[in-house]
Motif scaffolding. Structure first.
Motif, mmCIF file in Angstrom:
data_model
loop_
_atom_site.group_PDB
_atom_site.id
_atom_site.type_symbol
_atom_site.label_atom_id
_atom_site.label_comp_id
_atom_site.label_asym_id
_atom_site.label_seq_id
_atom_site.Cartn_x
_atom_site.Cartn_y
_atom_site.Cartn_z
ATOM 1 N N ALA A 11 18.310 52.400 41.493
ATOM 2 C CA ALA A 11 19.551 52.214 40.738
ATOM 3 C C ALA A 11 20.399 53.465 40.762
ATOM 4 N N SER A 12 19.760 54.612 40.653
ATOM 5 C CA SER A 12 20.517 55.863 40.678
ATOM 6 C C SER A 12 21.178 56.069 42.014
ATOM 7 N N THR A 13 20.392 55.775 43.079
ATOM 8 C CA THR A 13 20.972 55.964 44.416
ATOM 9 C C THR A 13 22.103 54.986 44.655
ATOM 10 N N LEU A 14 21.933 53.766 44.186
ATOM 11 C CA LEU A 14 22.968 52.758 44.347
ATOM 12 C C LEU A 14 24.240 53.124 43.591
ATOM 13 N N LEU A 15 24.080 53.743 42.389
ATOM 14 C CA LEU A 15 25.261 54.145 41.596
ATOM 15 C C LEU A 15 26.074 55.190 42.316
ATOM 16 N N LEU A 16 25.361 56.129 42.963
ATOM 17 C CA LEU A 16 26.088 57.167 43.686
ATOM 18 C C LEU A 16 26.797 56.599 44.888
ATOM 19 N N ALA A 17 26.154 55.595 45.541
ATOM 20 C CA ALA A 17 26.790 55.016 46.725
ATOM 21 C C ALA A 17 27.930 54.109 46.367
ATOM 22 N N ALA A 18 27.961 53.651 45.100
ATOM 23 C CA ALA A 18 29.000 52.706 44.701
ATOM 24 C C ALA A 18 30.366 53.363 44.511
ATOM 25 N N PHE A 19 30.418 54.679 44.316
ATOM 26 C CA PHE A 19 31.710 55.353 44.083
ATOM 27 C C PHE A 19 32.446 55.524 45.385
ATOM 28 N N GLY A 20 33.691 55.312 45.346
ATOM 29 C CA GLY A 20 34.544 55.565 46.505
ATOM 30 C C GLY A 20 35.012 56.990 46.532
ATOM 31 N N HIS A 75 39.758 56.014 42.363
ATOM 32 C CA HIS A 75 39.328 54.775 43.045
ATOM 33 C C HIS A 75 37.806 54.784 43.161
ATOM 34 N N SER A 76 37.210 53.640 42.923
ATOM 35 C CA SER A 76 35.765 53.473 43.024
ATOM 36 C C SER A 76 35.460 52.498 44.172
ATOM 37 N N ASP A 77 34.331 52.746 44.891
ATOM 38 C CA ASP A 77 33.929 51.863 45.966
ATOM 39 C C ASP A 77 33.583 50.456 45.472
ATOM 40 N N MET A 78 33.299 50.412 44.175
ATOM 41 C CA MET A 78 32.956 49.112 43.628
ATOM 42 C C MET A 78 34.188 48.278 43.335
ATOM 43 N N ASP A 79 35.374 48.913 43.417
ATOM 44 C CA ASP A 79 36.615 48.198 43.167
ATOM 45 C C ASP A 79 36.954 47.365 44.392
ATOM 46 N N LYS A 80 36.833 46.010 44.287
ATOM 47 C CA LYS A 80 37.136 45.096 45.367
ATOM 48 C C LYS A 80 38.582 44.651 45.359
ATOM 49 N N ASP A 82 39.976 43.014 42.947
ATOM 50 C CA ASP A 82 40.150 41.777 42.214
ATOM 51 C C ASP A 82 40.445 41.981 40.736
ATOM 52 N N GLY A 83 40.612 43.219 40.311
ATOM 53 C CA GLY A 83 40.936 43.506 38.915
ATOM 54 C C GLY A 83 39.774 43.457 37.975
ATOM 55 N N SER A 84 38.563 43.458 38.520
ATOM 56 C CA SER A 84 37.400 43.398 37.648
ATOM 57 C C SER A 84 36.995 44.770 37.101
ATOM 58 N N ILE A 85 37.547 45.787 37.689
ATOM 59 C CA ILE A 85 37.211 47.141 37.236
ATOM 60 C C ILE A 85 38.387 47.695 36.409
ATOM 61 N N LYS A 86 38.019 48.328 35.383
ATOM 62 C CA LYS A 86 39.005 48.927 34.453
ATOM 63 C C LYS A 86 38.789 50.432 34.438
#
Length: 797
Positions: A11-20, A75-80, A82-86
């Protein structure tokens, strides 16, 4: 990726990879995520690249555009998309100064930024799920730094400035250092690099471009020529280049004084005058050596360095240390020296060694002082006189001849006198022209030993000029007083006293004071030299003993003895006296203590009989009775007799009820109110007891026939009036009136006031009528009747 969510490491590794990659446009680039080719491999072996790339954000200050200033983008890599990220922004200025688009992550500045107010802001960013509001990444911190622009000019915070520099300072002498401050960032460009320059004040002063030190740029600036200067200094940033901002300030520079000017008298010769009567210490005049300098550099010290008056006059500096005050040092005399010349020097007291070459710092002037002649009082040839005079000097003996002269050129004649308060008993007299002081009364040293006399000398032509001198007369002693026993002595001899027994020691006193001291000689008077009872022994030490010659003393034989003692002194002329010592015989006990004494003298006669004493007392009683009787008769004779009975007193009151009005009363008299002439004869024999019958009433001289004759009251009155008129016509002493009037009211303004005898005393001794003599001839008769008359005749009452 989903499997990794169940393991903590995955989970920690995934969180770091999720940031843009965060991109700051146009300042930064946004990174893209890179996926591993082997997606099906285990999550523990998956390598993920960090999702955030953080840099410091930089933005220029003082943005003046109409739209909000774009700063950057989150900007975050998890932001697709679609407006789901605030996106959420917190920290300094979040929401007020900075805003973020929660959907796109764009950051803007909505307020004007000023680096000089705040140089950087610390913010925190986080991406959250819009629906669940759960954070997708941990909160991260970043900094927004404000980049400086040259928007602040240099400022002199303490201006305007005041500075002082000594006059005649050399070139390059530092005056003051100025410092300008620039609020711009000194680490970024040349915005805060300040260069100094002078805009106003050349060529007198200059400024160092880098340090801001103001210096003297012109030599020998003289305060006496110009004292104040205004200098304008400029401070410019950007290293003084074109386009830099500048600030100015004013420096007020004052040249301080130095002692570079020597003093100088404004006159080469001063003329002054002073009266010869001026006392020591009087101010003659003032001189001034002017100095262009000020303060302590202008202070002076004056001295008399030469001249014939340097011992007669003195000079000092006034409290301001600027002027020289010439004063009188010794008494002046116009007749001896009418003028003086002084050579006076004035010098600076504070010298500056730097300017000694401009000296000497002193000056010299001449002062000529003229002494004015003044009419002075006479001058005695001695300030005081001391005279010794024997007390037996004869009256008229010249004690001393004093001498005084007029010191003025006129040399007026001098007259002498004695101030009476100094010789109230008038023992002395001074001859008015010669000044010979002599005695006019006998002197007595024992009464007054010193006479302090004040002799006055007065100019004949100007009596206001008076001088005085003290004359002390010491009265020397002469042996003119005989000695006597020191006090009244009364000795006692006991009945049991033996022959040769000491009963008394006597001493003598003498008011004289011989130089060699007192020496007294004692002996019994010749008439008592051979008395069988007592003897005297002179001890040769101014005392003597009284001794008994026998024993067996008895009060029954004799109780009192009188022993005359002869005393003489040892001075010339020899003075002698005889004093009597009273010796009483008393009964004493065995120790010599007196028990009783009989005071009756031996020489008294025998006791009087009872009949003689009664006769003496009767005579004294009769004498007292006669004295009392005489005093009573004398007091009775002094009481005045009544003029009439009580009812006549009331009649007299009616008679005196109308008082005259004096000269102001011009109304006609009422003949009915006139005194009845019939009563004149009835009271003719009665006279007042309180006055001398020197002037009788005119009614007493009316002929009897005129008073008693005729028929009816009208004819009597008419006859009385005619008789009075006839009498007044031939009487040279009668008042100058040809009619009689009555006065029913008191006159106004009369100095005589009321002449009524009502409420008056019964005797003229109770009043003083001398003031009637001052009222003029119209009151002459009253003055003669009641005034003080010189007469030797005794009163008749």
């Amino acid at each position: 990726m989903g499997d990794g969510l169940h393991l903590p490491a995955a989970a920690s590794t995934l969180l770091l990879a999720a940031f843009g990659v965060l991109t700051l446009l146009p300042h930064s680039v946004v990174g893209k995520p890179v996926e591993e080719e082997n997606a099906g491999s285990s999550a523990l072996l998956q390598r993920v690249k960090r999702g955030w790339v953080w840099n410091q954000f930089f933005v220029l200050e003082e943005y003046t555009g109409l739209e909000p200033l774009y700063i950057g983008k989150l900007h975050s890599d998890m932001d697709k998309g679609d407006g789901s990220i605030k996106y959420i922004l917190t920290g300094e200025g979040a929401g007020t100064t900075f805003t973020i688009d929660d959907s796109t992550g764009d950051i803007h500045a909505i307020q004007r930024l000023d680096r000089e107010v705040k140089a950087q802001y610390v913010l925190r960013a986080q991406a959250r799920n819009r629906l669940t509001d759960r954070p997708l990444e941990p909160e991260s911190e970043f900094i927004v730094k404000i980049q400086d622009i040259n928007d602040n000019e240099p400022r002199f915070l303490d201006g305007p400035y005041q500075a002082t520099v000594p006059e005649m300072s050399k070139i390059g002498t530092s005056v003051i250092q100025l410092t300008a401050t620039d609020a711009d960032d000194p680490t970024y460009g040349n915005s805060a690099r300040v260069v100094y320059s002078i805009l106003e004040g050349q060529p007198y002063f200059s400024v160092d471009p880098k340090t801001g030190v103001v210096r003297v740029s012109l030599a020998d600036m003289d305060r006496e020529t110009r004292e104040n200067y205004t200098v304008v200094i400029q401070a410019k940033d950007m290293g003084g280049q074109l386009g830099g901002l500048a600030g100015t300030t004013t420096v007020n520079i004052t040249l301080s004084d130095v002692n570079d000017n020597p003093p100088m008298f404004d006159q080469r010769l001063y003329q002054m005058s002073v009266p010869e009567s001026a006392p020591v210490g009087s101010v003659v005049g003032r001189i001034w050596a002017k100095d262009r300098d000020i303060g302590v550099n202008a202070e002076m010290k004056y001295s008399i360095i030469d001249g014939d008056g340097r011992d007669t006059f003195d000079i000092s500096t006034d409290p301001t240390n600027l002027f020289g005050i010439i004063t009188v040092k010794k008494p002046l005399n116009f007749e001896n020296k009418p003028s003086y010349t002084l050579k006076v020097e004035g010098a600076n007291t504070h010298l500056d060694p730097t300017f000694r070459h401009r000296g000497p710092f002193k000056d010299v002037t001449i002062v000529h002082v003229s002494v004015e002649d003044v009419d002075e009082p006479p001058l005695f040839d001695s300030p005081a006189y001391l005279i010794e005079l024997p007390e037996d000097a004869e009256v008229g003996t010249v004690v001393k001849t004093v001498s005084a002269r007029d010191p003025d050129a006129a040399n007026n004649t001098v007259r002498y006198s004695i101030e009476r308060s100094s010789d109230p008993e008038k023992f002395f007299y001074i001859e008015i022209t010669s000044g010979a002081l002599m005695t006019v009364r006998s002197l007595d040293r024992e009464e007054i030993g010193w006479h302090n006399i004040t002799v006055l000398a007065m100019e004949m032509n100007n009596p206001s000029q008076i001088a005085s001198v003290s004359v002390a007369v010491k009265v020397s002693d002469v042996n003119d007083n005989p000695p006597s026993l020191s006090h009244y002595l009364e000795a006692v001899v006991c009945e049991n006293a033996k022959a040769g027994q000491l009963i008394q020691t006597v001493t003598a006193v003498d008011p004289d004071e011989p130089l060699g001291g007192q020496h007294f000689y004692y002996s019994l008077a010749p008439e008592a030299a051979n008395n069988p009872n007592f003897t005297l022994r002179d001890n040769q030490d101014n005392t003597a003993w009284i001794l008994t010659r026998r024993g067996d003393w008895s009060q029954h034989d004799q109780t009192v003895f009188y022993l005359p003692i002869f005393i003489s002194d040892g001075e010339q002329p020899v003075q002698t006296s005889t004093s009597t010592l009273t010796i009483r015989v008393c009964s004493c006990d065995h120790e010599g203590n007196i028990m009783s004494c009989n005071a009756e003298a031996y020489s008294l006669p025998a006791s009087l009989s009872r009949g003689a004493l009664i006769a003496i007392l009767a005579c004294i009683f009769v004498l007292l009775v006669m004295i009392l009787l005489m005093l009573s008769l004398r007091a009775h004779r002094k009481k005045p007799y009544l003029c009439d009975e009580v009812e006549n007193v009331h009649e007299n009151i009616v008679r005196y009820d109308d008082e005259g009005g004096g000269e102001e009363d011009t109304e006609a008299f009422d003949i009915a109110a006139m005194w009845n002439p019939r009563e004149a004869h009835h009271h003719l024999a009665k006279m007042r007891q309180d006055m001398l019958p020197e002037i009788e009433s005119l009614s007493r001289y009316v002929p009897q026939a005129c008073v008693m004759g005729g028929g009816g009251s009208d004819s009597n009155v008419h006859g009385y009036v005619l008789a009075k008129l006839l009498e007044a016509d031939f009487d040279p002493c009668a008042p100058p009136y040809d009619s009689l009037q009555t006065y029913a009211y008191e006159g106004e303004g009369s100095v005589a006031e009321s002449l009524s005898s009502l409420q008056s005393g019964t005797s003229n001794t109770d009043h003083e009528y001398d003031y009637l003599n001052d009222w003029g001839p119209r009151f002459k008769k009253l003055a003669e009747m009641y005034g003080v008359l010189e007469t030797n005749s005794p009163p008749m009452w």
